[in-house]
Design a protein around this motif. Structure first.
Motif, PDB file in Angstrom:
ATOM      1  N   GLN A  42       2.311   9.092  -6.381  1.00 63.89           N
ATOM      2  CA  GLN A  42       2.974  10.375  -6.182  1.00 63.89           C
ATOM      3  C   GLN A  42       3.972  10.674  -7.294  1.00 63.89           C
ATOM      4  OE1 GLN A  42       4.462   9.805  -2.172  1.00 63.89           O
ATOM      5  NE2 GLN A  42       3.059  11.381  -1.384  1.00 63.89           N
ATOM      6  N   ILE A  90      -4.364  10.304  -3.369  1.00 61.51           N
ATOM      7  CA  ILE A  90      -3.491   9.969  -2.240  1.00 61.51           C
ATOM      8  C   ILE A  90      -4.252  10.096  -0.925  1.00 61.51           C
ATOM      9  CG2 ILE A  90      -1.408  10.684  -1.010  1.00 61.51           C
ATOM     10  CD1 ILE A  90      -0.254  11.473  -3.760  1.00 61.51           C
ATOM     11  N   LEU A  94       0.828  -1.204   0.000  1.00 61.60           N
ATOM     12  CA  LEU A  94       0.000   0.000   0.000  1.00 61.60           C
ATOM     13  C   LEU A  94       0.868   1.262   0.000  1.00 61.60           C
ATOM     14  CD1 LEU A  94      -2.768  -1.154   2.512  1.00 61.60           C
ATOM     15  CD2 LEU A  94      -3.101  -0.646   0.097  1.00 61.60           C
ATOM     16  N   PHE A  95       1.941   1.238   0.787  1.00 63.13           N
ATOM     17  CA  PHE A  95       2.833   2.401   0.795  1.00 63.13           C
ATOM     18  C   PHE A  95       3.553   2.542  -0.555  1.00 63.13           C
ATOM     19  CE2 PHE A  95       2.697   1.831   5.524  1.00 63.13           C
ATOM     20  CZ  PHE A  95       2.094   3.046   5.789  1.00 63.13           C
ATOM     21  N   ARG A 138       1.144   4.083  -2.893  1.00 62.30           N
ATOM     22  CA  ARG A 138       1.063   5.529  -2.626  1.00 62.30           C
ATOM     23  C   ARG A 138       2.215   6.270  -3.291  1.00 62.30           C
ATOM     24  NH1 ARG A 138       2.249   9.588   1.073  1.00 62.30           N
ATOM     25  NH2 ARG A 138       0.421  10.747   1.841  1.00 62.30           N
ATOM     26  N   THR A 139       3.414   5.685  -3.201  1.00 61.56           N
ATOM     27  CA  THR A 139       4.588   6.297  -3.831  1.00 61.56           C
ATOM     28  C   THR A 139       4.448   6.303  -5.349  1.00 61.56           C
ATOM     29  OG1 THR A 139       5.964   5.500  -2.001  1.00 61.56           O
ATOM     30  CG2 THR A 139       7.096   6.166  -4.013  1.00 61.56           C
ATOM     31  N   ILE A 148      -6.167   6.981  -0.428  1.00 60.70           N
ATOM     32  CA  ILE A 148      -5.322   5.900   0.087  1.00 60.70           C
ATOM     33  C   ILE A 148      -5.054   6.100   1.569  1.00 60.70           C
ATOM     34  CG2 ILE A 148      -3.044   4.813  -0.077  1.00 60.70           C
ATOM     35  CD1 ILE A 148      -3.037   5.386  -3.030  1.00 60.70           C
ATOM     36  N   ASP A 149      -4.796   7.345   1.982  1.00 61.42           N
ATOM     37  CA  ASP A 149      -4.542   7.621   3.401  1.00 61.42           C
ATOM     38  C   ASP A 149      -5.761   7.269   4.248  1.00 61.42           C
ATOM     39  OD1 ASP A 149      -2.024   8.477   2.807  1.00 61.42           O
ATOM     40  OD2 ASP A 149      -2.544  10.612   2.732  1.00 61.42           O
ATOM     41  N   GLU A 177      -3.508  14.575  -5.544  1.00 60.02           N
ATOM     42  CA  GLU A 177      -3.579  14.633  -4.085  1.00 60.02           C
ATOM     43  C   GLU A 177      -4.877  14.035  -3.552  1.00 60.02           C
ATOM     44  OE1 GLU A 177      -1.048  15.407  -2.241  1.00 60.02           O
ATOM     45  OE2 GLU A 177       0.098  15.774  -4.074  1.00 60.02           O
TER      46      GLU A 177
END
Length: 1005
Positions: free
Chosen positions: A119, A322, A111-112, A115-116, A325-326, A319
């Motif tokens: 980005q 993202i 998941l991280f 996210r990257t 996802i957060d 954004e």
């Protein structure tokens, strides 16, 4: 000249004095902190993106497919490796079938990494796309513009992304019966490949001609159009495609997330002909195939998440994605790696939280760093979860204060649905419901008709019971407010009829005429209750009263069925002294009577019969008794096998019905066949054991239906005259027993109506308590004039009627449990049931083959089935369970177990008292005791807190209002305290800090 900062200090001191003065006089209070200080940034952004406007159109359901890049020799292709509608399905190793649907288990690392990727990669929102080659060109051009790749990689990437997509179509040679008739999905070619991506080299001689090497079909293939999997996908669904793979010409990952402005069908890209809205591409250098695969699974899982899919549709920029996802990470629950096996696939839960609840949690003020959800009940609980939903019975029971106000509203509420109440009944499910309820009604009519005949010396019997059931039921289903209610005779009415007949017989009063006037008075009293909106009192009947009443009726059905079965063992006793070695001694002989004694009983049988010339050893049992002989032998009292066969028919019918009813949850056969078997479970069970009885050929007790259309008692007609047989004062005095009957009718009818109209049944057409009571009163008068039994709502049969008409969603995602949609609300099934009951006298040649033990088994099933879903019954079972084995009921989380057991024991005591009363002559005051339950419930407010009662029962309307008033008073007190108390203390602390800051600044000076 004074320094600038000292001037500022003087102004600060003046402001501070004014500020302190306002605090002391109560003119100043600190406002609550701004929202943005107490909400996580992701949650605040999502609130802005999604908004809380309920009028916005819901986003379509997403079907997600993940394809991985594969090669065989020099050929490249995209191979389907997993798909999601709600839960994940993987292609099993070997490629022969799909896995069982299961909950996706993702690593936090993936998941991280996702996210990257979002980005650093390319995000194209609302891209105008009409074909895959054009979309691929736009993605690559944007990557080149942003400096993420060099122009020399354009043809290579384009070549890879436009390879053919091969979907999972391989079927084993030996197919299961459930798969017969199903077509494959995707292309026609099939072979077995591993789904792990590998490192690829792109031949340079074909790169320059990549456009001609486009393998993607522009239109869906025939196999795609015929794919049966489309039935699992909602009609308005759209697709999101995930493409992951590794290539050796890239030094860093190539990532792109695309949302098309309009969903477009991209030929053979997707397994099913669903238009694509989202496309996620991840190509990377060799050596990280597993990581790429996990990132692909992560984005695919996110795309079918209700909340994130909303974000994906409404996102304005990178954004926003993202932030989605957060927010997803805020709700993620971590399983410790050493406490579970990652290879285990988690079964889909039977029930999952609704998307609306999750959206509300986003709109609530979540503190920074606090999870929106709570895992395992260990997290903080929101205010909405502290108390359950309040006890509400809807506007149907609102007190209007006008003459017949409630009745008029009932008519206005039900009239628009009247036509749909007929044409919505034309469904195959209605056939099974009619057969089920019909058999229950005729069994009930025969049972109560026989008992009424014994109690009233055949003034009312089986024929009157059949005719009354048909007449009252048909009229009620045609014009009643809730046609799902089934009318029938009840036990308390039977007791009343018996006592009334004995009173009339002992006092020389004509029973039928007295009964007519009681029915007329009761009808008028029902009209009065309807006109004054007396049904409003039902608001004070909480779960305590409803469940006590319905449990009692259910136990009566169960006990009556068992009593009838035990009676068969008494009528056909079992020879427990039987010894196989002495089988030669078991015989029964007919001996001639003693000639020296006068045979008075024989002389009148046949004057021409020479008794002494009879061969007594050849006579049957009936003839032997008829002619005065005597039966001698050890086997004369016993009929072999009948008791055991009756028990087999009884218990077999019940067991088979329960088994087939649950068959729709089994794993065998296709869904439609399972549902059909479940719907017709009772009919199939009855036919099975009727056939078994005919095959064995034993003389088991059969259903006896009257064949002649005439009153049971000779000498009475079909109409009762109101005058001429009783004194005039009887016409007036009959209003007193009529009041008792009215209370009985009112309580029995309205409690049954409340149980049928429960919000759990999701009825959409509303109910009509006042209209129902009006027609019950009218039918009381009509049945009294015709000398027919009185009828009222039958709780157990009505619940069975509801259960037989429940609807579930037909299109559900793989692994998702069918959702309960409500009940098929119509009048047709009830009308057909009672019409069939009326014509049953002409069906006697067919009905006579049905053994009574089979119908007793149906009775037992009705009683047991009506107990399901009753919280009282669940709490009784908790008493016998150790705490570690108890189900996770919501009230167990909020109420101490000892308090739950105390509440349950009090209910058991009340139920025992009601059972004792109904078993004696005091059954006539049974309706008054139902009112007594309401009094007991009122007294429980002194034993239990309102919080505990809200969970195990319902809060009474008065208490609820009082609670709201108390909350308002407490809120006002808190505000006053805030102005002069706690807030003042907080401001005092602030002033002290300001003074300290002043001294610090002076020190700097």
């Amino acid at each position: 000249m004074q320094a600038p900062h000292s001037t500022c200090l003087l102004d600060f001191e003046v402001y501070l004095l004014i500020f302190w003065n306002e605090i002391q006089t109560g003119k100043f209070s600190i406002p609550s902190p701004p929202v943005h200080l107490t909400v996580s940034p992701a949650a605040e952004r999502l609130r802005y993106i999604l908004g809380d406007d309920e009028e916005t159109m819901p986003t379509p359901t997403l079907f997600t497919e993940m394809d991985t890049l594969q090669h065989e020799g020099d050929e490249l292709e995209w191979r389907e490796s997993a798909r999601w509608v709600k839960f994940e399905e993987k292609v099993e190793e070997g490629g022969e079938r799909w896995s069982k649907p299961h909950v996706s288990t993702l690593s936090l690392h993936s998941l991280f990494e996702l996210r990257t990727c979002l980005q650093t990669g390319t995000v194209l929102l609302d891209l105008e796309g009409y074909s895959l080659p054009q979309i691929v060109d736009d993605i690559i051009e944007r990557q080149i513009e942003e400096g993420l790749i060099g122009p020399e990689l354009k043809d290579k990437i384009s070549f890879v992304l436009l390879r053919k997509h091969r979907h999972q179509t391989k079927k084993p040679i030996h197919r299961s019966f459930a798969d017969l008739g199903k077509s494959g999905s995707g292309g026609s070619e099939c072979s077995i490949f591993k789904t792990v991506p590998v490192s690829l080299s792109i031949p340079t001689h074909i790169v320059h001609n990549s456009r001609s090497m486009n393998d993607i079909a522009e239109t869906p293939s025939t196999d795609q159009m015929k794919n049966k999997f489309m039935k699992k996908i909602p009609r308005d669904a759209e697709a999101s495609n995930v493409l992951v793979g590794e290539v050796d010409f890239l030094e860093k990952p190539f990532v792109s997330f695309v949302r098309l402005s309009q969903a477009t069908t991209l030929g053979g890209l997707t397994e099913v002909p669903v238009p694509t809205r989202f496309l996620f591409v991840l190509l990377g250098p060799p050596g990280k195939a597993k990581s790429y695969n996990e990132i692909g699974r992560a984005i695919a899982t996110l795309m079918v998440d209700d909340l994130f899919s909303d974000v994906a549709y409404k996102a304005r920029d990178r954004e926003d994605l993202i932030a989605g996802i957060d927010e997803f990470l805020d709700e993620v629950i971590v399983l410790p790696p050493g406490e579970w096996d990652p290879k285990i696939r988690i079964e889909p839960p039977k029930k999952i939280p609704s998307a609306d609840k999750r959206r509300k949690s986003v709109f609530s003020l979540n503190e920074l760093g606090q999870m929106n959800g709570t895992a395992g009940g260990g997290g903080p609980v929101s205010d909405e979860e502290v108390m359950p939903a309040p006890h509400e019975l809807g506007e149907e029971l609102a007190y209007t204060g006008r003459f017949c106000g409630g009745l008029i509203l009932d008519i206005k509420r039900k009239f628009p649905w009247y036509l749909s109440d007929f044409y919505e009944g034309f469904h195959i499910q209605s056939i099974s419901a009619v057969l089920f309820i019909y058999l229950g009604c005729i069994t009930n009519a025969i049972t109560f008709g026989g008992l009424l005949g014994d109690a009233t010396d055949n003034y009312q019997g089986v024929m009157e019971s059949f005719l009354g059931t048909a007449l009252a039921g048909t009229v009620f289903c045609l014009f009643g407010g809730q046609p799902l209610i089934i009318l029938s005779s009840t036990g308390p009415i039977l007791i009343f009829e018996k006592l009334l007949y004995e009173f009339s017989k002992n006092n020389g009063i004509d029973y039928m005429e007295l009964r007519l006037w009681i029915g007329m008075h009761s009808c008028i009293q029902c009209f009065f209750l309807v006109a004054t909106d007396a049904s409003y009192i039902i608001k004070y009947m909480t779960r305590f009263t409803e469940e006590g009443f319905s449990s009692l009726i259910s136990f009566i059905f169960i006990s009556d069925a068992i009593k009838k079965m035990v009676g068969a063992f008494k009528y056909y006793p079992i020879n427990i002294d039987f010894k196989p070695d002495y089988v030669t001694a078991y015989k029964c002989e007919c001996l001639a009577p003693d000639p020296s004694k006068s045979i008075l009983g024989v002389e009148h049988v046949s004057t021409s019969l020479n008794v002494t010339a009879l061969d007594w050893t050849q006579l049957s049992k009936k003839e032997c008794v008829k002619y005065g002989g005597s039966l001698v032998g050890k086997s004369c009292k016993y009929v072999p096998d009948l008791a055991l066969m009756s028990f087999i028919l009884f218990f077999g019918t019940y067991t088979m019905t329960v088994t087939l009813k649950k068959f729709k949850f089994s794993r065998y056969f296709p869904t439609k066949l399972r549902k059909l078997i479940s719907d017709f479970s009772i009919f199939m069970s009855i036919m099975t054991f009727v056939g078994l009885d005919m095959l064995i050929g034993l003389q088991t007790p059969k259903l006896i239906v009257p064949t002649d259309f005439k009153p049971t008692r000779a000498g009475r007609g079909w109409f009762v005259m109101p005058f001429g047989k009783n004194p005039w004062w009887v016409y007036l005095a009959s209003s007193v027993p009529a009041l008792l009957v009215t209370i009985l009718i009112f309580m029995d009818q309205q409690i049954s109506a409340v149980i049928v109209n429960r919000k759990e049944n999701k009825l959409k057409k509303g109910c009509g308590y006042h209209l129902d009571l009006l027609w019950v009163g009218v039918l009381m008068a009509v049945c009294s004039f015709m000398g027919l039994p009185w009828y009222v709502a039958a709780t157990v049969i009505s619940i069975a009627h509801i259960d037989s008409l429940k609807m579930e969603s037909e299109s559900s995602a793989p692994g998702e449990q069918p959702q309960f949609l409500g009940v098929r609300e119509q009048r047709l099934t009830g009308i057909l049931v009672f019409v069939l009951t009326g014509v049953s006298i002409f069906l006697a040649p067919i009905l006579q083959f049905i053994p009574m033990p089979v119908l007793y088994g149906v009775f037992l099933y009705m009683g047991v089935a009506s107990l399901s879903g009753i919280q009282f019954w669940d709490r009784i079972k908790l008493i016998m369970m150790p705490a570690k084995h108890q189900p996770d009921f919501s009230y167990l989380r909020h109420v101490p177990l000892r308090r739950i057991h105390l509440f349950t024991l009090l209910q058991i005591v009340c139920l025992a008292v009601l059972w004792i009363l109904k078993s004696t002559f005091l059954a006539i005051i049974f309706p008054v005791m139902i009112l007594g339950l309401m009094v007991v419930r009122k007294m429980l407010d002194m034993v239990f807190s309102q919080h505990d009662l809200a969970w195990v029962d319902d809060i009474l309307p008065g208490k609820e209002k009082k609670k709201k008033v108390d909350e308002k008073k407490n809120t006002k007190k808190d505000k006053k305290k805030g102005k002069g108390g706690e807030d003042r203390e907080d401001v005092s602390v602030l002033v002290v800090r300001l003074l300290k800051e002043r001294h610090r600044l002076l020190g700097l000076k």
